[in-house]
Structure formats: C-alpha cells, structure tokens
Motif scaffolding. Structure first.
Motif, mmCIF file in Angstrom:
data_model
loop_
_atom_site.group_PDB
_atom_site.id
_atom_site.type_symbol
_atom_site.label_atom_id
_atom_site.label_comp_id
_atom_site.label_asym_id
_atom_site.label_seq_id
_atom_site.Cartn_x
_atom_site.Cartn_y
_atom_site.Cartn_z
ATOM 1 N N ALA A 549 -12.840 90.471 -33.850
ATOM 2 C CA ALA A 549 -13.468 90.119 -32.583
ATOM 3 C C ALA A 549 -12.798 88.914 -31.933
ATOM 4 N N GLU A 550 -12.121 88.085 -32.720
ATOM 5 C CA GLU A 550 -11.442 86.919 -32.159
ATOM 6 C C GLU A 550 -9.995 87.228 -31.779
ATOM 7 N N GLY A 551 -9.589 88.473 -31.954
ATOM 8 C CA GLY A 551 -8.230 88.831 -31.607
ATOM 9 C C GLY A 551 -7.231 88.525 -32.700
ATOM 10 N N GLN A 552 -7.732 88.164 -33.864
ATOM 11 C CA GLN A 552 -6.839 87.892 -34.989
ATOM 12 C C GLN A 552 -6.498 89.197 -35.691
ATOM 13 N N LYS A 553 -5.281 89.255 -36.183
ATOM 14 C CA LYS A 553 -4.897 90.385 -36.993
ATOM 15 C C LYS A 553 -5.798 90.384 -38.233
ATOM 16 N N MET A 554 -6.318 91.559 -38.559
ATOM 17 C CA MET A 554 -7.183 91.597 -39.734
ATOM 18 C C MET A 554 -6.342 91.459 -41.003
ATOM 19 N N SER A 555 -6.742 90.574 -41.868
ATOM 20 C CA SER A 555 -6.028 90.474 -43.133
ATOM 21 C C SER A 555 -6.983 89.991 -44.208
ATOM 22 N N LYS A 556 -6.691 90.409 -45.422
ATOM 23 C CA LYS A 556 -7.580 90.060 -46.513
ATOM 24 C C LYS A 556 -7.658 88.560 -46.700
ATOM 25 N N SER A 557 -6.489 87.887 -46.528
ATOM 26 C CA SER A 557 -6.476 86.445 -46.779
ATOM 27 C C SER A 557 -7.339 85.709 -45.760
ATOM 28 N N LYS A 558 -7.401 86.228 -44.540
ATOM 29 C CA LYS A 558 -8.237 85.572 -43.536
ATOM 30 C C LYS A 558 -9.705 85.942 -43.718
ATOM 31 N N GLY A 559 -9.946 87.002 -44.457
ATOM 32 C CA GLY A 559 -11.316 87.410 -44.700
ATOM 33 C C GLY A 559 -12.013 87.954 -43.468
ATOM 34 N N ASN A 560 -11.234 88.436 -42.520
ATOM 35 C CA ASN A 560 -11.847 88.933 -41.279
ATOM 36 C C ASN A 560 -11.744 90.444 -41.166
ATOM 37 N N VAL A 561 -11.564 91.073 -42.299
ATOM 38 C CA VAL A 561 -11.387 92.521 -42.287
ATOM 39 C C VAL A 561 -12.727 93.230 -42.066
ATOM 40 N N ILE A 562 -12.722 94.134 -41.112
ATOM 41 C CA ILE A 562 -13.865 95.032 -40.984
ATOM 42 C C ILE A 562 -13.435 96.335 -41.634
ATOM 43 N N ASP A 563 -14.060 96.673 -42.715
ATOM 44 C CA ASP A 563 -13.643 97.816 -43.506
ATOM 45 C C ASP A 563 -14.246 99.101 -42.949
ATOM 46 N N PRO A 564 -13.408 100.048 -42.596
ATOM 47 C CA PRO A 564 -13.929 101.282 -41.999
ATOM 48 C C PRO A 564 -14.876 102.028 -42.941
ATOM 49 N N LEU A 565 -14.605 101.930 -44.233
ATOM 50 C CA LEU A 565 -15.465 102.659 -45.171
ATOM 51 C C LEU A 565 -16.870 102.060 -45.177
ATOM 52 N N THR A 566 -16.923 100.730 -45.151
ATOM 53 C CA THR A 566 -18.222 100.068 -45.078
ATOM 54 C C THR A 566 -18.940 100.453 -43.787
ATOM 55 N N MET A 567 -18.187 100.477 -42.697
ATOM 56 C CA MET A 567 -18.783 100.812 -41.406
ATOM 57 C C MET A 567 -19.315 102.245 -41.398
ATOM 58 N N MET A 568 -18.567 103.136 -42.028
ATOM 59 C CA MET A 568 -19.017 104.530 -42.092
ATOM 60 C C MET A 568 -20.295 104.640 -42.912
ATOM 61 N N ASP A 569 -20.349 103.884 -43.989
ATOM 62 C CA ASP A 569 -21.560 103.878 -44.814
ATOM 63 C C ASP A 569 -22.750 103.382 -44.012
ATOM 64 N N LYS A 570 -22.489 102.339 -43.249
ATOM 65 C CA LYS A 570 -23.575 101.644 -42.576
ATOM 66 C C LYS A 570 -24.034 102.358 -41.303
ATOM 67 N N TYR A 571 -23.076 102.821 -40.524
ATOM 68 C CA TYR A 571 -23.425 103.374 -39.208
ATOM 69 C C TYR A 571 -23.066 104.844 -39.030
ATOM 70 N N GLY A 572 -22.370 105.394 -39.989
ATOM 71 C CA GLY A 572 -21.972 106.788 -39.851
ATOM 72 C C GLY A 572 -20.563 106.913 -39.299
ATOM 73 N N THR A 573 -19.910 107.977 -39.731
ATOM 74 C CA THR A 573 -18.531 108.210 -39.313
ATOM 75 C C THR A 573 -18.429 108.428 -37.809
ATOM 76 N N ASP A 574 -19.370 109.183 -37.266
ATOM 77 C CA ASP A 574 -19.310 109.479 -35.840
ATOM 78 C C ASP A 574 -19.352 108.214 -34.996
ATOM 79 N N ALA A 575 -20.186 107.277 -35.407
ATOM 80 C CA ALA A 575 -20.291 106.024 -34.652
ATOM 81 C C ALA A 575 -18.971 105.271 -34.695
ATOM 82 N N LEU A 576 -18.363 105.226 -35.853
ATOM 83 C CA LEU A 576 -17.081 104.534 -35.973
ATOM 84 C C LEU A 576 -16.018 105.217 -35.128
ATOM 85 N N ARG A 577 -15.961 106.516 -35.223
ATOM 86 C CA ARG A 577 -14.963 107.264 -34.455
ATOM 87 C C ARG A 577 -15.154 107.039 -32.965
#
Length: 937
Positions: A549-577
């Motif tokens: 959301a801040e325009g930073q490249k997502m990276s594990k070291s920055k800890g700003n990764v939004i994981d698609p698998l988590t998002m699919m679990d939480k909101y559903g694949t269709d919502a993510l797509r």
RNA sequence: GGGCGGAUAGCUCAGUUGGUCAGAGCGCUGCCCUUACAAGGCAGAGGUCACAGGUUCGACCCCUGUUCCGCCUACCA
C-alpha cells in the motif's frame, strides 16, 4: 442457500469438477480460431506471490473469456528449472546437513535436485490451481524435461552451425559467491558512496616527473598494464610512448593515448588501464594490444600466482594473498600512502554491480565463456515490433524495447553451475592436450584454447584424430533464460513437427511483467524468429509490479508481503482475482491493500444475496415475451445490460481489465441490485399478474447473463450460483444468441465455463426508456435527499405533490406511480399541471428527456408532522437541561464528592454523561427540525 | 549522465482523439436492523486536477520550464 457466501467449500469442489470433465484440456482438431497462451513458467523454487497471482489471473481471464467465445483455447502451463536459484536452494539445504555440492559431486548433486523437485516442485502448480487457473495440465512442461532438452540442444547446434555461437576468453560479470558468469542484465546496480583515489605514477627515466591517475578501485592497480591519456590533452600528450613505474610492483608500463577511454574532464585526465578487471579497460587493452593480468581468483580474493605474474612487491604479495577485495583495497591504499604514492582521496558517487540472485558484489572476471552473437538475431526482432507483427501493450514499452535491442551486446550463455542444460560441446583429449586441466578425478577445466566439437549427441570418436576415447563434455551449463527463450515452441513439441505446433504457433498473447521484458520476452522474440521463422506471439500484454500500500516492493525482509494464499483463505479466490484485475491499470504499479480485497469480497457477497433474492422470488408463473413487449423497467435493465456487455468485451479486447472489472462492478451492484431488484419488487407485488411473470423472466435472464459476463473474473462463485439456480429447477431464461456454436468442442455444456460469452444485442438498446427510468431515479433520489437532510426515516410515509408542465413527463410519472411511491416511501402522490406546492421545497432541477428545469416542484406534506415532533422534543430537551443542571450541581459540591460512597459517585457521573450525550443529540435534531419547519408549515 | 513513468478527494487510483465529468473504491458524516444482503440500505461532505508560463473561444488533457517522487539504463576511471 446460506446467508453469506462461503468460498472455501465452493472453490475446491468446482475446480475438481472442471478438471475431471476435461474443460481445461485443449483439443487440437476442435473447431474455432486458435487462441494460445504460454504461461511465464514460474521457478520451481517459487511459492505463489502476488506477482504470480496477478499474472495468472489476467491470463485466466483471457483464456476463460476466449474459451466461452468458442475459440479453440490452449493455455500451456509449466515451470522453470531456474538454474542458479534452484542450485542455491539445494546448496543451502546441503549446508544445513553439513555437506556441500563439491563433496557430493556433480552427478549426485543433480540427482539430489531432481529429488527435491519431485518433492517440492509441484507446490506452485497446486497454488495456481487454487487461483482457478484453467491451464491444460495434461501439457505441463518443465524447462529441463526431455523434450525441452532436445529443443535446447537442437537450437544450440543450429546457432553454432550458423556462426552465431562462439567460445572465447572475455571479461564477464562474475559472481564470486555463485562462482559463475552472469549476463549483463543479471547484474543489478546500486548507487554507493565510494572514493576516488589519486595515485602518483612516476616516469621511469625521470622519477621527479609523475603522472597522477584517478581510480575508484586502487587494489586493481597491481594489474595495470598501461596508463591512458587523451591524445589531444596538452597536459599529457607529449608523454605518450614513455613509460611509468607502477608503484608497489617491479613493472614498468607504457603511457598510451586513447580518446575513447579517456575523458579529459574527469579526475586527473589520466586513467590506469587494467584489462583483466574492468570492462572499458578490457576493450582498451585490445586496442593497444596489452597483456591481461588477473590478480583475483574466482572467489574475488587476491591470487598469489596472479600477483606473481604481475610482479607485485614480495612483501606486499604475502600480505595480500587470499585477501578479499575490500581488505586488499585497504592494504594497497595503506601501502601507497606509506610509499608516498597517494596524491589525494576524494568522495565519489558510483554504482556497484550485484548478483541478481544473491546480491553479492559482482567482479569483472576474465574467463572462457560461450556467447551468442546477438546482433543478427536482434535485427529481425526489432523489425517485428517496428512493423507491428508483435504488438506491445501498453505501447509505451516499445521505445524501451527498441532502445535496448539496438544497443544489445553479445549474450554470455555459459554458467559455471551444475543445474541446467549442460552445453552440448565435447573436447577430444588428444587434440586438446594442455587445454584440458584436470581439477579433480571427475572434473575438468577447459582453457580458452580448447577446441569444442558441438553436436546433438555425444560423439563416439573424435572426427579430427579418430581416437575413440570418450570425449569430455563441456562442464558448463546454459543460462536458464536460454531454455526459456524457446518456451513458446518447445512446449508445443518442437523440434518435432507436432499438430500442436501447427495449430497454435504463433501463440496469441503473452502476459508478463515488465521486469522480464529483456530477460525473457526479447529473447523469445529473437529465438522464435530465428528458429521458427515466425514471431512467437502476436501481442504482449505487459503488466505492472504489485507493490504494498505504500508503494514499496513487497519483500520478506521488509515484512510487507501480502500473501495471496492468505488472502484467498480469508476473502476467497474470486475476491482476490477481481481485486487484481480491477487494479490492473496499464502503466502503473499496483499498490495493493487488504481493504481493497475485502471490498471485493463484499461484492461477491452482494452477488450471492442477489441470487438468494431471485431464488426466493421464482415462485409463481413465468411468461415469455419479446423484450419490447415487457415493462419499461425490464426494457431499461435489458438495455443497460447490453451496454455493460459491450463495454466488458471492448475493454477485454483492449486489455483494460480494470475497466471491464469496474463496468461489471457498477452494473451488478449499482444498477442491477440497487435499482432493478427494488423496482422488480413492486412489479412482482402481485404474484400472479402477467407483469410479475414477465419480470421474473427478465430478472433471471439478466442475472444469468451477468453471471456469464462475470465468470472469467470470478469463476467460482459464478459457477456455484449458476448451478444452484439450475438445480432449483428454474430454467435460465432464453439464452442470448451464442456467438459461436459449441459443436465439435471436446466437452458438452453443463458448466458456465463453456457457456457462450454474452455479446451485446444492439436491438435491445433503448435510450428513450433509459431516460425515462433515469427520471424516475432522479425523482426518487430527490425525495430521499430531502429525507436525509431532515432526518426523516423511510418508515414515515410522506405525501408528495409534483407539478409538471409536459404531457410526456406526466405520462411517465403516472406510469410509474406505484414504483415511485414504494421507493420514495410515499403515502400519496399527486401529479398535475396545477398542483399547488411551494417551489421552495423543491430540490435542484430534475431534468426529464425534453423537459425544462422547473417542470417539477415538490411539496412534502409529510413535513407538517415535523411541528408536532418539534414540540415533543423541545419538552424533552427542557427536562434534560434541568437534570443536567442538577447533577452538575451535585458533582461540583465538594461535600457531596467527599462524603458519598464511591459507587454512588460513579453512578452520578455516568448519569451526567448520559444526560449530556442525549442533550447534544436532541438539540442537534431540533435545530434541523426548526430549519425546515418554516418551509413546511 | 541518458530515458521512461508519476504528481487529481483524507487514502488508493480512473479520467477515452482538448468542450455535462472533475469521477470510482475505501475512509469519513448523518439517518435507517425497509422480509436478498449490516460483508447491508439511503443520503451527504471533501479537490485552484504539483507549481509557473504559453497555445486556444475554452486546458486535468496540448507545448515549455520548475520542483518533488519512483523505475529503468549507463564505461566517465
């Protein structure tokens, strides 16, 4: 149906059904225009990240859309062996086990990686399935599988035979950690603050005179073989041809004139030449026929034998031996300083090259490597884009592409690692004596002198000397991107002339991120044109990077990764797509936030509840009639639907996934749900009427079309609803005309996946009726607005008078009388030319087709009730004020506060709080009531 | 150093070939549990479209310059 949509159980269920029924499988002989996409193969080491999610969502939208359009669709999936990356992963594992690849040896190490692949290599594939990707999994390929290896060897041999591949000693980018060469684009540059060291180089025959060279890398001076000045520089040009003594060594080196290397304005105008450790110097070395003295080893540490060759001062040599670059620099600078050779040191900004895989600082390194002569391949690739045989989308990439291609340098394709396609070149032991250096019982190093024998298969004997001793294969492997470059045709079976190749090559579209435009796309174009004589794809859709959301490249070291698998679990694949598609605006990075995904989850739920509503309202007769014979409201939603269909199709044609998504979102939520469903409620109030019967038809028909339109974006929920509605026994209305027959398709219908994609029917577009309904909406909104301003709940019925001048508008309001009353919450509605009513009570102009401002005025008779309410509230307010005053008095009395028990005190305070809140609220309401009181009285 | 892109509502972004567009989503405010949905409904407030010039009857849009952010690229040692 449950009250809210639960993606979890729906998604796995339908994916399995689709797969089992063979909907993903392409049929070569089937009818329909071919439409093929090859997946950008994810690394087998990878786990699905947002970039993959975006990339594959977009591909799946295109594929599902084209499939529903009746095209002969093929989406080829696969994974990439990812040479260095994979080797690194397994090496790390070995390290944890206390061993190493060297200890294991080549064969066992490679076997180990295959084992690892068998175990973990399928992860990303499963994750793609989770995403709903409708790839033809029966054609899953791997860049290192047998067929592709065959293709790689074939191309290698052909390029060699055409003189487009050569082996030679060159300065290349070397990663001292991965111990391999890298191509130019595998080096990332990072700005760092360095220093510029000025060093005295005294003339041999006149030590009092010296030339000062400036360098950022003083440690490499030990490998200098000349000093260059500009031939037209009056400060130095008379010195050209003389020699200087190289400090800290026993060597004397010449001063040469070189206008290419030297920039007179920079530094001192004199530059040292170190051909073995700097790319420019390497070129200059060739121009002046200078020796190349390598003083580092492959680990970028000071090499004793190299330093001996460079005649480095004995004592210094001992100190430096085995030291890494940064330590060597300190030692050399210190030695220079001590010897009085250091003129000055100044700060200097410079760029540092780093390995794109492990971020280690890259060292220019002299070694024998394989190169692809790229210019002859680049030229046709430039033309293909210039002439539009390949279209880049968005077009802004064309300049980037052309610029890079025109400036392209030979491609170093050999890598000194083990995991990959071993180079199909062999060397005869007898013809290459001295050029083959045995480094261990099983491994060899080959000098640049070695003569390769390039062949499709290991030669049984040496064709030159006839010896039948086994030849030695080149130990190097090819750059991973070499095999990726062949992907569009190698996956279709090339070099065999397969039916797939004939049917699907060139492929239709490539969907990829811009970060691999040069790594991959450009090379595929070059190879496709060279090998197949035809472009590999017609269109390249280049999407952006997904950032946080801040325009930073997502990276594990920055800890700003939004994981698609988590998002699919939480909101559903269709919502993510849907989120990713809606945010895919061309030329702009996607700044993803979880809130956005949540918003589209709500959208899915909205759709779900619309379906519930429809199911609840299907009881009762249904009637069939041409749209033109249905109610204006039905005609209106049908007309709006056509426009939505048109927009979605056009947007997809233009790769505007965002616009298509927004059109769907707006139509479904704000037109179909917000208005049409509400309008339909009044139309169906009388369950058994013909109007209700016709409305039911339109309701389902529109909904069913909407589902098909939405399916490529939200495949799971659309299928679930589609099937549910069918199961409820409700016929799906008369299906719109199919764009193409599905005859000859490998599968029958039965799933929304293979239902025809909606096409707009212009005959159903009815602008006058759209205007008519718009007028109704405006009127209803105007009344609601007044309610809002005055805080009048919908439960309180109002009496509305509308004064209209036009006959047409009179008719419209009369026609929709019941609807207006329902939606605006009216007890009575009076429409007429001479209706009394103060103009002040009217809202802003409500324009009807052909109408004028002022056609309409509104009198909210219901507002008269306000007076009564006002007096009641006033009474209550007075009461409150009194009690407020009393508790306040108590609380400000020191005796009271001191003497009463704490719980009583707390209660009193709480009361005071409550009185205050209610008082504030009430006085606000009263103020509003008074404001409108004048107008309504 | 060169190139590209960006700067529009509090936030994230749309804005089609200069003329009903100053918009969407989220957030915010107010009212509403109206029998599809509170993951909801209804309504509302919020912007000198980075800054300065210019072209034009008219500029968020075109041109020039400036400032500030990204990214790519480069051999100025």
């Amino acid at each position: 149906m449950e009250k809210s949509y639960d993606p979890k159980q729906v998604e796995t269920r339908w994916y399995r059904v689709w797969s089992e029924r063979g909907y993903f499988t392409a049929s070569v002989p089937a009818e329909g225009r071919p439409y093929a996409i090859v997946i950008p193969p994810p690394n087998i080491t990878g786990s699905l990240h947002m970039g993959h999610a975006l990339n594959n969502t977009l591909q799946d939208i295109l594929i599902r859309w084209r499939r529903m359009q009746g095209m002969n669709v093929l989406w080829v999936p696969g994974t990439d062996h990812a040479g260095i990356a994979t080797q690194n992963v397994v090496e790390k594992q070995l390290l944890g086990e206390g061993t190493s690849r060297e200890q294991l040896g080549r064969e066992r190490f490679i076997k180990r990686i295959w084992e690892w692949k068998a175990q973990s290599g399928g992860t990303i594939i499963d994750q793609l399935k989770r995403l709903g990707a409708s790839c033809d999994w029966s054609r899953l390929r791997f860049t290192l599988d047998e067929g592709l290896s065959k293709a790689v060897r074939e191309v290698f041999v052909r390029l060699y035979e055409d003189g487009l591949l050569y082996r030679g000693e060159r300065l290349i980018n070397w990663c001292p950690r991965c111990l391999t060469a890298l191509s130019d684009i595998e080096v990332e540059h990072e700005d760092v603050r360095g220093k510029l060291y000025h060093i005295f180089y005294p003339l041999v025959d006149d030590p009092a005179v010296h030339i000062v060279v400036a360098t950022t890398r003083p440690e490499t001076m030990l490998g200098d073989t000349a000093v260059a000045v500009h031939p037209e520089d009056p400060r130095y040009n008379r010195l050209i041809g003389r020699t200087v003594r190289l400090p800290l060594t026993l060597r004397e080196i010449p001063i040469v004139g070189d206008p290419i290397l030297v920039n007179r304005e920079f530094g001192t105008g004199a530059v040292k030449i170190t051909p073995a450790h700097d790319f420019n110097d390497f070129e200059a070395g060739i121009r002046h026929n200078l020796a190349r003295l390598s003083i580092f080893d492959q680990h970028a540490r000071m090499d004793p034998s190299g330093m001996q060759g460079a005649q480095v001062d004995e004592a210094l040599r001992v100190r430096l031996a085995g030291k890494p670059v940064h330590e060597a620099r300190a030692i050399v600078v210190e030695a220079l300083d001590k010897g009085g050779h250091l003129a000055k040191v100044e700060d200097h900004a410079m760029a540092l090259g780093k390995c794109y895989r492990c971020k280690t600082v890259v060292e220019p390194f002299l070694s024998p490597q394989w190169f692809v002569k790229i210019k002859p391949l680049a030229e046709p690739a430039i033309k293909a884009v210039e002439e539009g045989r390949i279209r880049l989308i968005p077009e802004s990439w064309v300049n980037n592409y052309l610029g890079w291609m025109r400036d392209i340098k030979d491609w170093c394709v050999s890598r000194q690692i083990w995991w990959g396609h071993q180079i199909p070149a062999w060397y005869c032991r007898h013809c290459n004596e001295g050029a083959i250096i045995q480094t261990s019982p099983k491994s060899y190093a080959l000098s640049s002198e070695a003569k390769p024998l390039v062949a499709r298969q290991a030669p049984s004997h040496c064709p030159d000397c006839g010896h039948s001793d086994p030849l030695i294969q080149d130990p190097d492997v090819l750059d991973t991107w070499f095999s990726s470059a062949l992907w569009p045709f190698s996956t279709l079976g090339w070099p065999d002339q397969t039916p797939e190749l004939a049917r699907y090559y060139p492929t239709a579209t490539l969907v990829t991120g811009f970060d691999i435009l040069f790594f991959w796309v450009a090379r595929m174009i070059m190879m496709g044109l060279k090998v197949m004589g035809e472009v590999p794809f017609r269109e390249v859709y280049i999407h952006a990077l997904v950032r946080d959301a801040e325009g930073q490249k997502m990276s594990k070291s920055k800890g700003n990764v939004i994981d698609p698998l988590t998002m699919m679990d939480k909101y559903g694949t269709d919502a993510l797509r849907f989120t990713l598609a809606s945010m895919a605006s061309p030329g702009r990075d996607i700044k993803l936030s979880e809130e956005r995904i949540e918003g589209y989850r709500n959208f899915a739920n909205k759709l779900w509840n619309a379906a519930r509503f429809i199911l609840m309202n299907l009881e009762g007769p249904r009637a069939e009639a041409p749209v033109a014979d249905r109610s204006p409201v039905d005609q209106w939603i049908t007309s709006r639907l056509q426009k939505c269909i048109d927009e979605v199709n056009h947007s997809l044609e233009a790769y505007r996934f965002d616009e298509a998504g927004n059109a769907l979102y707006h139509f479904i939520w704000h037109e179909y749900c917000d208005w049409y469903l509400e309008l339909a409620k009044t139309a169906m109030a009388d369950k058994d009427s013909r109007e209700a019967a016709l409305t039911r038809t339109t309701l389902v028909e529109t909904f069913e079309t909407m589902l098909r339109l939405l399916h490529p974006f939200m495949p799971f929920i659309t299928e679930e609803i589609w099937q549910t509605i069918k199961q409820e026994g409700a016929p799906l209305g008369s299906a719109p005309p199919a764009p193409t027959k599905r005859e000859g398709a490998p599968h029958a219908g039965g799933s929304i996946m293979v239902a025809p994609y909606p096409t707009p029917n212009p005959a159903l577009i009815h602008d006058p009726i759209e205007g008519e309904i718009k007028a109704i909406q405006d009127l209803v909104t105007a009344v609601r607005d007044l309610r809002g301003v005055h805080g009048i709940p919908i439960s309180r019925k109002l009496s509305l008078s509308v004064r209209v001048a036009g006959v047409e508008i009179h008719r419209i309001l009369d026609t929709h009388r019941r609807t207006i009353m329902a939606l605006a919450g009216l007890s009575t509605l009076t429409v007429g030319k001479d209706v009394a009513g103060p103009a002040e009570a009217a809202t802003g102009p409500i324009l009807f087709p052909g109408g004028q401002p002022g056609d309409l005025s509104i009198d909210l008779a219901g507002l008269r009730d306000v007076a009564k309410e006002t007096s009641q509230k006033e009474k209550r307010l007075k009461e409150l004020a009194l009690r407020l005053e009393q508790t306040e008095k108590k609380l400000s009395n020191p005796d009271f506060v001191a003497k009463v028990p704490p719980e009583v005190l707390a209660k009193t305070r709480g009361q005071h709080q409550e009185f205050r809140i209610e008082y504030d609220k009430l006085s606000g309401e009263l103020r509003r009531l008074r404001e409108m009181g004048g107008g309504a009285a």
